[in-house]
Write a protein that holds these residues in place. Structure first.
Motif, PDB file in Angstrom:
ATOM      1  N   ALA A 154      -7.640   0.974   5.322  1.00 11.85           N
ATOM      2  CA  ALA A 154      -6.973  -0.146   5.981  1.00 11.85           C
ATOM      3  C   ALA A 154      -7.810  -0.688   7.135  1.00 11.85           C
ATOM      4  CB  ALA A 154      -5.594   0.282   6.483  1.00 11.85           C
ATOM      5  N   ALA A 155      -8.413   0.215   7.912  1.00  8.80           N
ATOM      6  CA  ALA A 155      -9.250  -0.217   9.026  1.00  8.80           C
ATOM      7  C   ALA A 155     -10.467  -0.983   8.526  1.00  8.80           C
ATOM      8  CB  ALA A 155      -9.681   0.994   9.853  1.00  8.80           C
ATOM      9  N   ALA A 156     -11.121  -0.454   7.489  1.00  9.21           N
ATOM     10  CA  ALA A 156     -12.300  -1.129   6.939  1.00  9.21           C
ATOM     11  C   ALA A 156     -11.925  -2.465   6.312  1.00  9.21           C
ATOM     12  CB  ALA A 156     -12.974  -0.232   5.902  1.00  9.21           C
ATOM     13  N   CYS A 157     -10.776  -2.515   5.651  1.00 12.44           N
ATOM     14  CA  CYS A 157     -10.304  -3.766   5.055  1.00 12.44           C
ATOM     15  C   CYS A 157     -10.061  -4.810   6.142  1.00 12.44           C
ATOM     16  CB  CYS A 157      -9.041  -3.517   4.249  1.00 12.44           C
ATOM     17  SG  CYS A 157      -8.351  -4.991   3.455  1.00 12.44           S
ATOM     18  N   SER A 172       4.831  -0.881  -8.865  1.00 13.21           N
ATOM     19  CA  SER A 172       3.637  -1.537  -9.388  1.00 13.21           C
ATOM     20  C   SER A 172       3.026  -2.476  -8.350  1.00 13.21           C
ATOM     21  CB  SER A 172       3.992  -2.322 -10.656  1.00 13.21           C
ATOM     22  OG  SER A 172       2.878  -3.026 -11.143  1.00 13.21           O
ATOM     23  N   ALA A 173       3.875  -3.246  -7.667  1.00  7.72           N
ATOM     24  CA  ALA A 173       3.382  -4.185  -6.656  1.00  7.72           C
ATOM     25  C   ALA A 173       2.753  -3.442  -5.477  1.00  7.72           C
ATOM     26  CB  ALA A 173       4.529  -5.068  -6.166  1.00  7.72           C
ATOM     27  N   THR A 174       3.333  -2.312  -5.108  1.00  3.85           N
ATOM     28  CA  THR A 174       2.785  -1.528  -4.005  1.00  3.85           C
ATOM     29  C   THR A 174       1.413  -0.977  -4.364  1.00  3.85           C
ATOM     30  OG1 THR A 174       5.022  -0.903  -3.302  1.00  3.85           O
ATOM     31  CG2 THR A 174       3.217   0.417  -2.453  1.00  3.85           C
ATOM     32  N   THR A 175       1.273  -0.503  -5.602  1.00  2.00           N
ATOM     33  CA  THR A 175      -0.037  -0.025  -6.061  1.00  2.00           C
ATOM     34  C   THR A 175      -1.068  -1.151  -6.013  1.00  2.00           C
ATOM     35  OG1 THR A 175       0.954   1.652  -7.493  1.00  2.00           O
ATOM     36  CG2 THR A 175      -1.292   0.987  -8.000  1.00  2.00           C
ATOM     37  N   GLY A 176      -0.666  -2.350  -6.448  1.00  2.00           N
ATOM     38  CA  GLY A 176      -1.574  -3.501  -6.409  1.00  2.00           C
ATOM     39  C   GLY A 176      -1.988  -3.869  -5.005  1.00  2.00           C
ATOM     40  N   PHE A 177      -1.063  -3.776  -4.060  1.00  2.00           N
ATOM     41  CA  PHE A 177      -1.344  -4.061  -2.652  1.00  2.00           C
ATOM     42  C   PHE A 177      -2.413  -3.117  -2.118  1.00  2.00           C
ATOM     43  CE2 PHE A 177      -0.451  -3.194   1.847  1.00  2.00           C
ATOM     44  CZ  PHE A 177      -0.445  -4.465   2.387  1.00  2.00           C
ATOM     45  N   TYR A 178      -2.240  -1.830  -2.397  1.00  2.00           N
ATOM     46  CA  TYR A 178      -3.209  -0.851  -1.899  1.00  2.00           C
ATOM     47  C   TYR A 178      -4.559  -0.977  -2.590  1.00  2.00           C
ATOM     48  CZ  TYR A 178       0.054   1.614   1.115  1.00  2.00           C
ATOM     49  OH  TYR A 178       0.926   1.935   2.135  1.00  2.00           O
ATOM     50  N   GLU A 179      -4.552  -1.379  -3.846  1.00  2.00           N
ATOM     51  CA  GLU A 179      -5.835  -1.549  -4.540  1.00  2.00           C
ATOM     52  C   GLU A 179      -6.679  -2.619  -3.854  1.00  2.00           C
ATOM     53  OE1 GLU A 179      -7.744  -2.254  -8.983  1.00  2.00           O
ATOM     54  OE2 GLU A 179      -5.570  -2.439  -8.699  1.00  2.00           O
ATOM     55  N   ILE A 180      -6.053  -3.707  -3.432  1.00  2.00           N
ATOM     56  CA  ILE A 180      -6.793  -4.754  -2.702  1.00  2.00           C
ATOM     57  C   ILE A 180      -7.398  -4.175  -1.433  1.00  2.00           C
ATOM     58  CG2 ILE A 180      -6.552  -6.920  -1.413  1.00  2.00           C
ATOM     59  CD1 ILE A 180      -4.302  -7.658  -3.397  1.00  2.00           C
ATOM     60  N   ILE A 181      -6.635  -3.370  -0.720  1.00  2.00           N
ATOM     61  CA  ILE A 181      -7.129  -2.778   0.537  1.00  2.00           C
ATOM     62  C   ILE A 181      -8.342  -1.890   0.280  1.00  2.00           C
ATOM     63  CG2 ILE A 181      -6.564  -1.106   2.346  1.00  2.00           C
ATOM     64  CD1 ILE A 181      -3.735  -2.251   2.373  1.00  2.00           C
ATOM     65  N   PHE A 182      -8.223  -0.974  -0.681  1.00  2.00           N
ATOM     66  CA  PHE A 182      -9.314  -0.035  -0.940  1.00  2.00           C
ATOM     67  C   PHE A 182     -10.563  -0.748  -1.460  1.00  2.00           C
ATOM     68  CE2 PHE A 182      -6.103   3.200  -0.490  1.00  2.00           C
ATOM     69  CZ  PHE A 182      -6.799   4.334  -0.094  1.00  2.00           C
ATOM     70  N   ARG A 183     -10.387  -1.696  -2.361  1.00  2.00           N
ATOM     71  CA  ARG A 183     -11.551  -2.370  -2.935  1.00  2.00           C
ATOM     72  C   ARG A 183     -12.219  -3.286  -1.914  1.00  2.00           C
ATOM     73  NH1 ARG A 183     -12.129  -0.487  -7.700  1.00  2.00           N
ATOM     74  NH2 ARG A 183     -10.393  -0.092  -9.149  1.00  2.00           N
ATOM     75  N   GLU A 242      -7.716  -1.191  14.314  1.00  2.00           N
ATOM     76  CA  GLU A 242      -6.949  -0.141  14.987  1.00  2.00           C
ATOM     77  C   GLU A 242      -5.453  -0.266  14.662  1.00  2.00           C
ATOM     78  OE1 GLU A 242      -6.068   1.574  19.494  1.00  2.00           O
ATOM     79  OE2 GLU A 242      -7.781   0.246  19.135  1.00  2.00           O
ATOM     80  N   ALA A 243      -4.948  -1.491  14.697  1.00  2.00           N
ATOM     81  CA  ALA A 243      -3.536  -1.713  14.384  1.00  2.00           C
ATOM     82  C   ALA A 243      -3.253  -1.385  12.921  1.00  2.00           C
ATOM     83  CB  ALA A 243      -3.145  -3.151  14.684  1.00  2.00           C
ATOM     84  N   ALA A 244      -4.187  -1.678  12.031  1.00  2.00           N
ATOM     85  CA  ALA A 244      -4.000  -1.376  10.608  1.00  2.00           C
ATOM     86  C   ALA A 244      -3.911   0.125  10.383  1.00  2.00           C
ATOM     87  CB  ALA A 244      -5.143  -1.968   9.791  1.00  2.00           C
ATOM     88  N   ALA A 245      -4.806   0.879  11.021  1.00  2.00           N
ATOM     89  CA  ALA A 245      -4.789   2.336  10.887  1.00  2.00           C
ATOM     90  C   ALA A 245      -3.507   2.920  11.470  1.00  2.00           C
ATOM     91  CB  ALA A 245      -6.012   2.941  11.569  1.00  2.00           C
ATOM     92  N   THR A 246      -3.081   2.381  12.599  1.00  2.00           N
ATOM     93  CA  THR A 246      -1.840   2.850  13.235  1.00  2.00           C
ATOM     94  C   THR A 246      -0.633   2.578  12.346  1.00  2.00           C
ATOM     95  OG1 THR A 246      -2.723   2.538  15.468  1.00  2.00           O
ATOM     96  CG2 THR A 246      -0.325   2.587  15.236  1.00  2.00           C
ATOM     97  N   ALA A 247      -0.596   1.397  11.746  1.00  2.00           N
ATOM     98  CA  ALA A 247       0.519   1.032  10.865  1.00  2.00           C
ATOM     99  C   ALA A 247       0.579   1.962   9.652  1.00  2.00           C
ATOM    100  CB  ALA A 247       0.392  -0.419  10.420  1.00  2.00           C
ATOM    101  N   VAL A 248      -0.574   2.315   9.102  1.00  2.00           N
ATOM    102  CA  VAL A 248      -0.615   3.259   7.984  1.00  2.00           C
ATOM    103  C   VAL A 248      -0.096   4.623   8.432  1.00  2.00           C
ATOM    104  CG1 VAL A 248      -2.152   4.600   6.494  1.00  2.00           C
ATOM    105  CG2 VAL A 248      -2.473   2.132   6.699  1.00  2.00           C
ATOM    106  N   ARG A 249      -0.553   5.080   9.585  1.00  2.00           N
ATOM    107  CA  ARG A 249      -0.129   6.399  10.075  1.00  2.00           C
ATOM    108  C   ARG A 249       1.377   6.460  10.295  1.00  2.00           C
ATOM    109  NH1 ARG A 249      -3.316   6.552  13.882  1.00  2.00           N
ATOM    110  NH2 ARG A 249      -1.988   5.966  15.628  1.00  2.00           N
ATOM    111  N   GLU A 250       1.944   5.421  10.900  1.00  2.00           N
ATOM    112  CA  GLU A 250       3.390   5.398  11.147  1.00  2.00           C
ATOM    113  C   GLU A 250       4.173   5.368   9.833  1.00  2.00           C
ATOM    114  OE1 GLU A 250       3.833   2.005  13.645  1.00  2.00           O
ATOM    115  OE2 GLU A 250       3.302   3.081  15.487  1.00  2.00           O
ATOM    116  N   HIS A 251       3.673   4.591   8.886  1.00  2.00           N
ATOM    117  CA  HIS A 251       4.329   4.466   7.582  1.00  2.00           C
ATOM    118  C   HIS A 251       4.367   5.811   6.863  1.00  2.00           C
ATOM    119  CE1 HIS A 251       5.422   3.163   3.626  1.00  2.00           C
ATOM    120  NE2 HIS A 251       4.200   3.181   3.139  1.00  2.00           N
TER     121      HIS A 251
END
Length: 224
Positions: free
Chosen positions: A100-103, A136-147, A199-208
């Motif tokens: 998420a941070a790199a994205c 399925s939509a959640t998986t697609g969302f994360y795929e965009i982030i990782f790629r 930083e906010a992206a990483a924090t949001a992932v951690r809280e989630h």
């Protein structure tokens, strides 16, 4: 005479793939519970396929961690317990925070548009109560982030865990124990990436993931 219009860009699913997707979906949705026996003859009748296909599918799902084979009992739905779930959440936390941070650093207008569209699909599935579409939509969302992050190896690892991740998502998304809903948590991840704030992206992932893991712990401990 050009024959480009005859090209098949994506080969059609094989029967084995279709059956694997249906049985996988049934396990994730909870139609088959942890520890339930998966009797080949019954599955053949329910799915309308041969025993050979059922055996191939069960081997595939066993490799994904959704099925396990016990001596003198045969294949069962893999038990989902907190020690296993904890490891999955720990792996997700390590991989998803970095992605998420790199994205967020790399996201350009095109990526942001794709991410908005992916999140809109999550919102729509959540509003309609379509759990399969939501997963399925959640998986697609994360795929965009990782790629976008360039973390293809990490995404491969996540994909191998995807069946078990989806089981945990299905377990926690519908609960009322969440202080903030799953889609709302994902919205915060999306918003941080859209403003290019690593930083906010990483924090949001951690809280989630921290909240989801705690809910999963309580639910799985209650079932133990």
């Amino acid at each position: 005479m050009p024959l480009d219009d005859l090209r098949i860009d994506k080969p059609p699913q094989t029967l084995r793939e279709i059956i694997a997707a249906r049985l996988r979906g049934a396990i994730i949705a909870g139609r088959f519970q942890s520890g339930d026996r998966l009797v080949e003859r019954s599955l053949c009748d329910q799915l309308g396929v041969s025993r050979t296909v059922v055996r191939e599918v069960l081997r595939t799902l066993e490799a994904e961690g959704l099925v396990e084979t016990l001596a003198n009992k045969g294949p069962i739905v893999a038990r989902l317990d907190w020690p296993t779930a904890r490891q999955i959440y720990e792996i997700r936390l390590l991989l998803e925070q970095g992605a998420a941070a790199a994205c967020a650093r790399r996201a350009d207008p095109e990526v942001k548009a794709d991410l908005k569209q992916a999140f809109a699909a999550i919102e729509n599935a959540s509003a309609t109560g379509d759990r399969a579409a939501l997963l399925s939509a959640t998986t697609g969302f994360y795929e965009i982030i990782f790629r976008t992050a360039g973390h293809e190896i990490a995404w491969d690892i996540v994909q191998r865990l995807n069946g078990r991740i989806s089981r945990l998502r299905a377990l926690t998304l519908a609960t009322r124990e969440r202080q903030v809903s799953g889609p709302a948590r994902i919205a915060r991840i999306c918003e941080a990436i859209l403003v290019n704030d690593p930083e906010a992206a990483a924090t949001a992932v951690r809280e989630h993931l921290t909240e989801a893991a705690e809910i999963a712990r309580r639910l799985l401990d209650a079932e133990a």
